[in-house]
Design a protein around this motif. Structure first.
Motif, PDB file in Angstrom:
ATOM      1  N   ARG A 250       0.861  -1.174   0.000  1.00  0.00           N
ATOM      2  CA  ARG A 250       0.000   0.000   0.000  1.00  0.00           C
ATOM      3  C   ARG A 250       0.899   1.225   0.000  1.00  0.00           C
ATOM      4  NH1 ARG A 250      -5.528   0.501   3.472  1.00  0.00           N
ATOM      5  NH2 ARG A 250      -6.379   2.304   2.363  1.00  0.00           N
ATOM      6  N   PRO A 251       0.718   2.136  -0.967  1.00  0.00           N
ATOM      7  CA  PRO A 251       1.576   3.318  -1.021  1.00  0.00           C
ATOM      8  C   PRO A 251       1.624   4.036   0.322  1.00  0.00           C
ATOM      9  CG  PRO A 251       0.230   3.197  -2.995  1.00  0.00           C
ATOM     10  CD  PRO A 251      -0.259   2.115  -2.070  1.00  0.00           C
ATOM     11  N   GLY A 252       2.833   4.237   0.814  1.00  0.00           N
ATOM     12  CA  GLY A 252       3.019   4.906   2.092  1.00  0.00           C
ATOM     13  C   GLY A 252       3.078   3.974   3.277  1.00  0.00           C
ATOM     14  N   ALA A 253       2.644   2.710   3.088  1.00  0.00           N
ATOM     15  CA  ALA A 253       2.621   1.755   4.199  1.00  0.00           C
ATOM     16  C   ALA A 253       3.554   0.575   3.975  1.00  0.00           C
ATOM     17  CB  ALA A 253       1.199   1.250   4.430  1.00  0.00           C
ATOM     18  N   GLY A 254       4.095   0.434   2.779  1.00  0.00           N
ATOM     19  CA  GLY A 254       5.019  -0.650   2.493  1.00  0.00           C
ATOM     20  C   GLY A 254       4.320  -1.962   2.185  1.00  0.00           C
ATOM     21  N   VAL A 255       5.088  -3.053   2.208  1.00  0.00           N
ATOM     22  CA  VAL A 255       4.572  -4.378   1.858  1.00  0.00           C
ATOM     23  C   VAL A 255       3.654  -4.892   2.965  1.00  0.00           C
ATOM     24  CG1 VAL A 255       5.189  -6.766   1.359  1.00  0.00           C
ATOM     25  CG2 VAL A 255       6.604  -4.902   0.471  1.00  0.00           C
ATOM     26  N   ILE A 256       2.457  -5.338   2.578  1.00  0.00           N
ATOM     27  CA  ILE A 256       1.509  -5.874   3.553  1.00  0.00           C
ATOM     28  C   ILE A 256       1.262  -7.367   3.354  1.00  0.00           C
ATOM     29  CG2 ILE A 256       0.337  -3.666   3.882  1.00  0.00           C
ATOM     30  CD1 ILE A 256      -1.833  -4.594   1.978  1.00  0.00           C
ATOM     31  N   PHE A 257       1.751  -7.916   2.235  1.00  0.00           N
ATOM     32  CA  PHE A 257       1.566  -9.346   1.982  1.00  0.00           C
ATOM     33  C   PHE A 257       2.627  -9.793   0.988  1.00  0.00           C
ATOM     34  CE2 PHE A 257      -0.377 -12.834  -0.514  1.00  0.00           C
ATOM     35  CZ  PHE A 257      -0.604 -13.744   0.510  1.00  0.00           C
ATOM     36  N   LYS A 258       3.246 -10.954   1.271  1.00  0.00           N
ATOM     37  CA  LYS A 258       4.296 -11.467   0.401  1.00  0.00           C
ATOM     38  C   LYS A 258       4.238 -12.982   0.409  1.00  0.00           C
ATOM     39  CE  LYS A 258       9.300 -11.118  -0.419  1.00  0.00           C
ATOM     40  NZ  LYS A 258      10.558 -10.473   0.037  1.00  0.00           N
ATOM     41  N   THR A 259       4.362 -13.584  -0.773  1.00  0.00           N
ATOM     42  CA  THR A 259       4.331 -15.036  -0.870  1.00  0.00           C
ATOM     43  C   THR A 259       5.051 -15.477  -2.136  1.00  0.00           C
ATOM     44  OG1 THR A 259       2.888 -16.986  -0.808  1.00  0.00           O
ATOM     45  CG2 THR A 259       2.154 -15.136  -2.151  1.00  0.00           C
ATOM     46  N   SER A 260       5.288 -16.769  -2.257  1.00  0.00           N
ATOM     47  CA  SER A 260       5.905 -17.331  -3.459  1.00  0.00           C
ATOM     48  C   SER A 260       5.219 -18.647  -3.791  1.00  0.00           C
ATOM     49  CB  SER A 260       7.408 -17.551  -3.256  1.00  0.00           C
ATOM     50  OG  SER A 260       7.634 -18.432  -2.170  1.00  0.00           O
ATOM     51  N   ALA A 261       5.308 -19.050  -5.058  1.00  0.00           N
ATOM     52  CA  ALA A 261       4.643 -20.271  -5.503  1.00  0.00           C
ATOM     53  C   ALA A 261       5.288 -20.754  -6.787  1.00  0.00           C
ATOM     54  CB  ALA A 261       3.153 -20.019  -5.720  1.00  0.00           C
ATOM     55  N   GLN A 262       4.992 -22.005  -7.147  1.00  0.00           N
ATOM     56  CA  GLN A 262       5.519 -22.557  -8.392  1.00  0.00           C
ATOM     57  C   GLN A 262       4.635 -22.207  -9.584  1.00  0.00           C
ATOM     58  OE1 GLN A 262       5.931 -26.765  -7.457  1.00  0.00           O
ATOM     59  NE2 GLN A 262       8.092 -26.482  -6.915  1.00  0.00           N
ATOM     60  N   LYS A 263       3.406 -21.758  -9.313  1.00  0.00           N
ATOM     61  CA  LYS A 263       2.496 -21.342 -10.376  1.00  0.00           C
ATOM     62  C   LYS A 263       2.065 -19.898 -10.124  1.00  0.00           C
ATOM     63  CE  LYS A 263       0.704 -25.965 -11.387  1.00  0.00           C
ATOM     64  NZ  LYS A 263      -0.518 -26.808 -11.521  1.00  0.00           N
ATOM     65  N   PRO A 264       1.771 -19.137 -11.193  1.00  0.00           N
ATOM     66  CA  PRO A 264       1.452 -17.707 -11.033  1.00  0.00           C
ATOM     67  C   PRO A 264       0.014 -17.451 -10.576  1.00  0.00           C
ATOM     68  CG  PRO A 264       1.412 -18.265 -13.343  1.00  0.00           C
ATOM     69  CD  PRO A 264       1.855 -19.507 -12.622  1.00  0.00           C
ATOM     70  N   ARG A 265      -0.348 -18.039  -9.441  1.00  0.00           N
ATOM     71  CA  ARG A 265      -1.661 -17.803  -8.852  1.00  0.00           C
ATOM     72  C   ARG A 265      -1.478 -17.554  -7.360  1.00  0.00           C
ATOM     73  NH1 ARG A 265      -5.933 -20.064  -6.144  1.00  0.00           N
ATOM     74  NH2 ARG A 265      -8.034 -19.554  -6.934  1.00  0.00           N
ATOM     75  N   PHE A 266      -2.018 -16.432  -6.887  1.00  0.00           N
ATOM     76  CA  PHE A 266      -1.780 -16.030  -5.510  1.00  0.00           C
ATOM     77  C   PHE A 266      -3.097 -15.595  -4.873  1.00  0.00           C
ATOM     78  CE2 PHE A 266       1.686 -14.883  -8.322  1.00  0.00           C
ATOM     79  CZ  PHE A 266       2.735 -15.626  -7.794  1.00  0.00           C
ATOM     80  N   GLU A 267      -3.408 -16.210  -3.751  1.00  0.00           N
ATOM     81  CA  GLU A 267      -4.626 -15.875  -3.017  1.00  0.00           C
ATOM     82  C   GLU A 267      -4.249 -15.093  -1.767  1.00  0.00           C
ATOM     83  OE1 GLU A 267      -8.545 -18.070  -1.061  1.00  0.00           O
ATOM     84  OE2 GLU A 267      -7.091 -19.202  -2.264  1.00  0.00           O
ATOM     85  N   TYR A 268      -4.775 -13.899  -1.667  1.00  0.00           N
ATOM     86  CA  TYR A 268      -4.480 -13.058  -0.511  1.00  0.00           C
ATOM     87  C   TYR A 268      -5.153 -13.641   0.730  1.00  0.00           C
ATOM     88  CZ  TYR A 268      -4.531  -9.057   2.643  1.00  0.00           C
ATOM     89  OH  TYR A 268      -4.389  -8.238   3.733  1.00  0.00           O
ATOM     90  N   THR A 269      -4.379 -13.858   1.798  1.00  0.00           N
ATOM     91  CA  THR A 269      -4.903 -14.511   2.999  1.00  0.00           C
ATOM     92  C   THR A 269      -4.841 -13.618   4.231  1.00  0.00           C
ATOM     93  OG1 THR A 269      -2.718 -15.493   3.405  1.00  0.00           O
ATOM     94  CG2 THR A 269      -4.316 -16.816   2.157  1.00  0.00           C
ATOM     95  N   GLY A 270      -4.499 -12.353   4.061  1.00  0.00           N
ATOM     96  CA  GLY A 270      -4.436 -11.451   5.202  1.00  0.00           C
ATOM     97  C   GLY A 270      -5.799 -10.894   5.564  1.00  0.00           C
ATOM     98  N   ALA A 271      -5.795  -9.825   6.360  1.00  0.00           N
ATOM     99  CA  ALA A 271      -7.049  -9.170   6.740  1.00  0.00           C
ATOM    100  C   ALA A 271      -7.682  -8.530   5.512  1.00  0.00           C
ATOM    101  CB  ALA A 271      -6.771  -8.112   7.809  1.00  0.00           C
ATOM    102  N   GLU A 272      -9.009  -8.346   5.557  1.00  0.00           N
ATOM    103  CA  GLU A 272      -9.706  -7.748   4.421  1.00  0.00           C
ATOM    104  C   GLU A 272      -9.121  -6.384   4.091  1.00  0.00           C
ATOM    105  OE1 GLU A 272     -13.889  -7.529   4.856  1.00  0.00           O
ATOM    106  OE2 GLU A 272     -14.207  -9.636   4.338  1.00  0.00           O
ATOM    107  N   LEU A 273      -8.946  -6.151   2.803  1.00  0.00           N
ATOM    108  CA  LEU A 273      -8.407  -4.876   2.350  1.00  0.00           C
ATOM    109  C   LEU A 273      -9.524  -3.839   2.291  1.00  0.00           C
ATOM    110  CD1 LEU A 273      -6.157  -6.274  -0.505  1.00  0.00           C
ATOM    111  CD2 LEU A 273      -5.471  -5.645   1.806  1.00  0.00           C
ATOM    112  N   GLY A 274      -9.198  -2.599   2.555  1.00  0.00           N
ATOM    113  CA  GLY A 274     -10.219  -1.564   2.663  1.00  0.00           C
ATOM    114  C   GLY A 274     -10.779  -1.107   1.334  1.00  0.00           C
ATOM    115  N   VAL A 275     -12.075  -0.841   1.326  1.00  0.00           N
ATOM    116  CA  VAL A 275     -12.739  -0.295   0.145  1.00  0.00           C
ATOM    117  C   VAL A 275     -12.222   1.112  -0.113  1.00  0.00           C
ATOM    118  CG1 VAL A 275     -14.949   0.502  -0.767  1.00  0.00           C
ATOM    119  CG2 VAL A 275     -14.805  -1.683   0.426  1.00  0.00           C
TER     120      VAL A 275
END
Length: 299
Positions: A173-198
């Motif tokens: 998030r601009p101004g807040a830095g990295v909030i989620f980071k992961t790696s995988a063997q396939k280019p599909r990533f599911e965000y598992t953190g807290a709900e992101l704000g509208v």
């Protein structure tokens, strides 16, 4: 002189200025050699091709075979029989010769805004363009594929990069830095953190590796829509699926829907698929380039 001035004012207000982004009134769905489009305020007819956008004041002429089109003010699709001619008005299709058949009503219709002059110029010169745009059918590295950003816990998916053995994904998030980071063997990533704000602005970056070597990367800014907007988009997407979700007509309306709601990655992905279905539509190449510029991150 007064009568001439009055006529000029009426004519000028009847059709929008050529340099303004304009919403077409329709699009050609099916055509064969011998069918032509005569653009408003031009004299040279142009071959009618599937995917050609139709604007107020344009005419469609058929030869020995019929041509089909979608008309948004209807909204409906119709077929112009052989040896026919119609004028596309802002509120109706005016039959000047021949017959219209196969009238199929639509519940709604949405087309993307484009520059009428740029579109006509690209078509007149056979789709030739000096701009650096991916050729139809080409899949750029890490092209967004099926992003699930209508939910506050999104899924990011991209086209695989040939030879890549792993992928790294970061969400910040601009101004807040990295909030989620992961790696995988396939280019599909599911965000598992807290709900992101509208309404918040976020940035994703995905990097492809072959072993330890970085071979491709992509990133873009994006935002989430309000609950009511997301529900409206879901309803429209559901309607388009029922009316033929894989047909080019549905792809075009999905792309326009995503573009208007500011979901540029999704819009680019739909326009990419549409370019493969309508490879002769030169305006699609320019549209994809314009959207790619809009989604370029400026962190």
């Amino acid at each position: 002189m007064k009568r001439f001035a009055l006529f000029f004012m009426i004519a000028a207000s009847a059709y929008p200025a050529a340099r303004e982004a304009e919403e077409p009134v329709g699009v050609i769905l099916a055509s064969t050699p011998g069918a032509y489009v005569l653009r408003w305020n031009t004299k040279a007819p142009l071959p009618a091709r599937p995917g050609d956008l139709l604007f107020t004041g344009d005419r469609l002429k058929t030869g020995d075979k019929a041509a089909a089109f979608l008309y948004c003010p209807g909204p409906n699709s119709q077929q112009l029989e052989p040896l026919g001619e119609v004028l596309f008005d802002a509120k109706r299709v005016v039959v000047e010769r021949g017959n219209l058949t196969n009238n199929q009503p639509r519940r709604a219709c949405m087309l993307p805004k484009v520059l009428r002059m740029d579109f006509a110029s690209l078509q007149r010169f056979g789709g030739m363009t000096v701009r650096d745009v991916p050729a139809a059918g080409a899949t750029p590295s890490l092209w967004p594929k099926a992003l699930g950003r209508l939910d506050l816990k999104p899924v990011f998916q991209f086209e695989p990069v040939p030879g890549a053995t792993s992928y790294q994904f970061e969400l910040s998030r601009p101004g807040a830095g990295v909030i989620f980071k992961t790696s995988a063997q396939k280019p599909r990533f599911e965000y598992t953190g807290a709900e992101l704000g509208v309404g918040g602005r976020f940035f994703y970056e995905v990097v492809a590796f072959e072993g330890q070597q970085k071979v491709a990367s992509a990133g873009a800014l994006f935002h989430f829509l309000a609950d009511t907007d997301r529900e409206e988009i879901r309803a429209e997407l559901s309607r388009l699926v029922k009316e033929g979700g894989t047909a080019p007509e549905a792809m075009l309306q999905r792309a326009a829907l995503y573009e208007r709601s500011g979901q540029m990655d999704e819009a680019v992905a739909e326009y990419q698929k549409l370019a493969e279905a309508w490879p002769e539509s030169a305006w699609l190449r320019g549209k994809r380039l314009d959207l790619l510029k809009q989604r370029t991150p400026t962190r």
